[in-house]
Write a protein that holds these residues in place. Sequence first.
Motif, short mmCIF file in Angstrom:
data_model
loop_
_atom_site.label_atom_id
_atom_site.label_comp_id
_atom_site.label_asym_id
_atom_site.label_seq_id
_atom_site.Cartn_x
_atom_site.Cartn_y
_atom_site.Cartn_z
N ASP A 106 0.74 -1.23 -0.03
CA ASP A 106 -0.29 -0.20 -0.10
C ASP A 106 0.91 1.41 0.03
OD1 ASP A 106 -2.30 -1.31 0.14
OD2 ASP A 106 -2.59 -1.32 2.14
N ALA A 107 1.96 1.14 0.43
CA ALA A 107 3.09 2.39 0.55
C ALA A 107 3.85 2.30 -0.60
CB ALA A 107 3.98 2.03 1.57
N GLY A 108 3.57 1.46 -1.73
CA GLY A 108 4.25 1.49 -2.89
C GLY A 108 5.69 0.76 -2.95
N CYS A 109 5.76 -0.12 -2.20
CA CYS A 109 7.08 -0.83 -1.83
C CYS A 109 6.82 -2.26 -1.45
CB CYS A 109 8.01 -0.13 -1.02
SG CYS A 109 7.14 0.24 0.88
N LEU A 110 7.87 -2.94 -1.53
CA LEU A 110 7.89 -4.48 -1.27
C LEU A 110 8.79 -4.75 0.24
CD1 LEU A 110 9.22 -5.68 -4.89
CD2 LEU A 110 6.62 -5.73 -3.95
N LEU A 111 8.29 -5.86 0.58
CA LEU A 111 8.92 -6.15 1.87
C LEU A 111 10.02 -7.22 1.36
CD1 LEU A 111 8.88 -5.88 5.08
CD2 LEU A 111 7.63 -8.28 4.86
N VAL A 112 11.17 -7.34 1.65
CA VAL A 112 12.11 -8.04 1.41
C VAL A 112 13.08 -8.36 2.37
CG1 VAL A 112 14.20 -8.19 -0.27
CG2 VAL A 112 12.27 -6.94 -0.92
N ALA A 113 13.35 -9.58 2.67
CA ALA A 113 14.01 -10.38 3.81
C ALA A 113 15.47 -10.60 2.91
CB ALA A 113 13.42 -11.45 4.45
N VAL A 114 16.55 -9.92 3.26
CA VAL A 114 17.66 -10.15 2.89
C VAL A 114 18.85 -9.44 3.43
CG1 VAL A 114 17.68 -8.08 1.08
CG2 VAL A 114 19.11 -10.05 0.57
N GLY A 115 19.92 -9.65 3.85
CA GLY A 115 21.10 -9.15 4.68
C GLY A 115 21.44 -7.80 4.14
N THR A 116 21.59 -7.75 2.91
CA THR A 116 22.17 -6.07 2.17
C THR A 116 21.25 -6.10 1.11
OG1 THR A 116 23.86 -7.41 0.90
CG2 THR A 116 24.34 -6.40 3.26
N ALA A 117 21.25 -4.73 0.68
CA ALA A 117 20.34 -4.28 -0.31
C ALA A 117 21.26 -5.03 -1.68
CB ALA A 117 20.40 -2.70 -0.53
N VAL A 118 20.12 -5.39 -2.73
CA VAL A 118 20.67 -6.04 -3.72
C VAL A 118 20.84 -4.86 -4.65
CG1 VAL A 118 20.15 -7.62 -5.80
CG2 VAL A 118 19.59 -8.25 -3.46
N VAL A 119 19.96 -4.01 -4.96
CA VAL A 119 20.06 -2.79 -5.61
C VAL A 119 20.22 -1.66 -4.95
CG1 VAL A 119 18.66 -1.18 -7.31
CG2 VAL A 119 18.50 -3.78 -7.65
N PRO A 120 21.49 -0.75 -4.79
CA PRO A 120 21.51 0.30 -3.67
C PRO A 120 20.56 1.41 -4.08
CG PRO A 120 23.35 -0.09 -5.67
CD PRO A 120 22.26 -1.06 -5.68
N PRO A 121 20.39 2.17 -3.30
CA PRO A 121 19.74 3.41 -3.21
C PRO A 121 20.59 4.30 -3.97
CG PRO A 121 20.56 3.16 -0.82
CD PRO A 121 20.88 1.84 -1.61
N ALA A 122 19.80 5.08 -5.16
CA ALA A 122 20.58 6.19 -5.68
C ALA A 122 21.05 7.17 -4.82
CB ALA A 122 19.75 6.77 -6.79
N ASP A 123 20.36 7.42 -3.63
CA ASP A 123 20.68 8.78 -2.91
C ASP A 123 20.81 8.09 -1.35
OD1 ASP A 123 20.64 10.84 -4.60
OD2 ASP A 123 18.52 10.39 -4.83
N PRO A 124 21.67 8.73 -0.50
CA PRO A 124 21.67 8.18 1.05
C PRO A 124 20.18 8.07 1.56
CG PRO A 124 23.21 9.87 0.52
CD PRO A 124 22.35 9.66 -0.69
N VAL A 125 19.94 7.10 2.23
CA VAL A 125 18.71 6.88 2.91
C VAL A 125 18.79 7.41 4.45
CG1 VAL A 125 16.92 5.37 3.90
CG2 VAL A 125 17.94 4.64 1.91
N VAL A 144 15.57 -9.25 -6.55
CA VAL A 144 14.85 -8.67 -5.60
C VAL A 144 13.23 -9.03 -5.73
CG1 VAL A 144 14.00 -6.55 -4.94
CG2 VAL A 144 16.29 -6.55 -5.68
N ASP A 145 12.94 -9.37 -6.86
CA ASP A 145 11.54 -9.66 -7.14
C ASP A 145 11.31 -11.10 -6.46
OD1 ASP A 145 10.70 -7.45 -8.14
OD2 ASP A 145 11.04 -8.33 -10.17
N ARG A 146 12.21 -11.98 -6.83
CA ARG A 146 12.13 -13.29 -6.10
C ARG A 146 12.31 -13.28 -4.47
NH1 ARG A 146 14.64 -18.54 -7.26
NH2 ARG A 146 14.29 -19.84 -5.37
N LEU A 147 13.39 -12.60 -4.15
CA LEU A 147 13.22 -12.47 -2.61
C LEU A 147 12.16 -12.12 -2.04
CD1 LEU A 147 16.89 -10.96 -2.39
CD2 LEU A 147 16.25 -12.72 -1.29
N ALA A 148 11.39 -10.89 -2.68
CA ALA A 148 10.09 -10.50 -2.17
C ALA A 148 9.02 -11.43 -2.17
CB ALA A 148 9.73 -9.25 -3.03
N ALA A 149 8.97 -12.02 -3.25
CA ALA A 149 7.97 -13.22 -3.48
C ALA A 149 8.23 -14.24 -2.32
CB ALA A 149 8.05 -13.94 -4.66
N THR A 150 9.59 -14.81 -1.94
CA THR A 150 9.66 -15.75 -1.24
C THR A 150 9.64 -15.36 0.42
OG1 THR A 150 11.65 -16.56 -2.76
CG2 THR A 150 11.55 -17.36 -0.26
N THR A 151 9.88 -14.20 0.43
CA THR A 151 9.57 -13.44 1.84
C THR A 151 8.11 -13.74 2.42
OG1 THR A 151 11.27 -11.76 1.62
CG2 THR A 151 9.73 -11.31 3.17
#
Length: 373
Positions: A84-103, A361-368
């Motif tokens: 609902d917030a426009g994002c996926l829940l992902v269970a992974v130890g580090t980001a697979v795709v890094p953020p373009a800007d610092p979070v 990332v999509d596979r991780l989100a689906a598996t989560t």
Amino acid sequence: MTASATELTMGVEEEFFLVDRSTRAPVPRAAQVLDAVAELLGPQAQPEFYSCQIEFCTTPTRSGAELREQLLSLRATAARAAWDAGCLLVAVGTAVVPPADPVPVTDDPRYQRMARYYGALVDGRLGIVCGCHVHIGTLDRPRALELANRVRPYLPALQALAANSPFGGGRDSGCASWRSVVFGRWPTAGPAPQLDAEGYERTADALVRSGILLDRKMIYWFARPSEHVPTLEIRVADVNAELDTTVLLALLIRGLCATVLGECGPRGRPPPEVPAARLWAAHRYAAHYGHCGEALDPFTGETVPARTLTSALLRRAGPGLEAAGDLAAVRRLLAPLTARGDGAAWQRALYRRTGCLEAVVDRLAATTTRHPG
């Protein structure tokens, strides 16, 4: 003595990334997701250090089946709010795709103070990590420390089983658990020293008084007495998309603790003597190779297949697992993990086939949020 296996409870804390549905990079929407689940989950849903992370906590249980149901429900609730917030829940130890800007760091006084104090460690991009912490209770501090002293040589095997972070900065890191390497930059992140209750108090006070740590919650040893609940907390694992891996870790840790519990006390055998340098090296092997390569045996210093350490862990935890009725379940959960490889292995295999980090990332989100079994 393993009768107390049925008395020990398990609890799990899982940290998750929130990634944008379009870019698959972490996005700072934790506040929105937590607001959506606050009424339903209360304190079981919590913010984490970065605003692209959330943490969910089970309540204590003695049942592996109940633990599974709790984890499944928490993940499903979080995933709906994330969508609902426009994002996926992902269970992974580090980001697979890094953020373009610092979070940004979460708007919390303690986190903001940590960000100022440890400036170079807080980059908002490559230093964001998500772990899985298992709590065993109910234990007073002396018993928790005795257990920590006895289980520490077996934690590299658990770390290897849970390896689930091969990517860093959008590239293959060369490690199965890059999270372990990244988080290892923080003070005290590593094997716990052998301490009794008095020694723990002295050491914790000295770490805070010296300014090495800002508070006791920053004691990041791989096995530590919790500062807020009466438990032993094991903090060595990557968070895993495969829920069965999380349940397996919790059962193994509870079984191991139950087995060694009867050895505690003045008449019990002393904790195993393992040189600190060798234990550190065993953890480095686990971070690099995971469950699919070589390992360093903390007891002998010999290089062996990682699965050899898993077998040794299973034998050591066996009496506690049997007493709790969990041995068959652990063998059933361990078999597919051994066959397919750890989380890092299947992420790499998928990337080799597709050449696409977003597909990982999509596979991780689906598996989560997939129902196990």
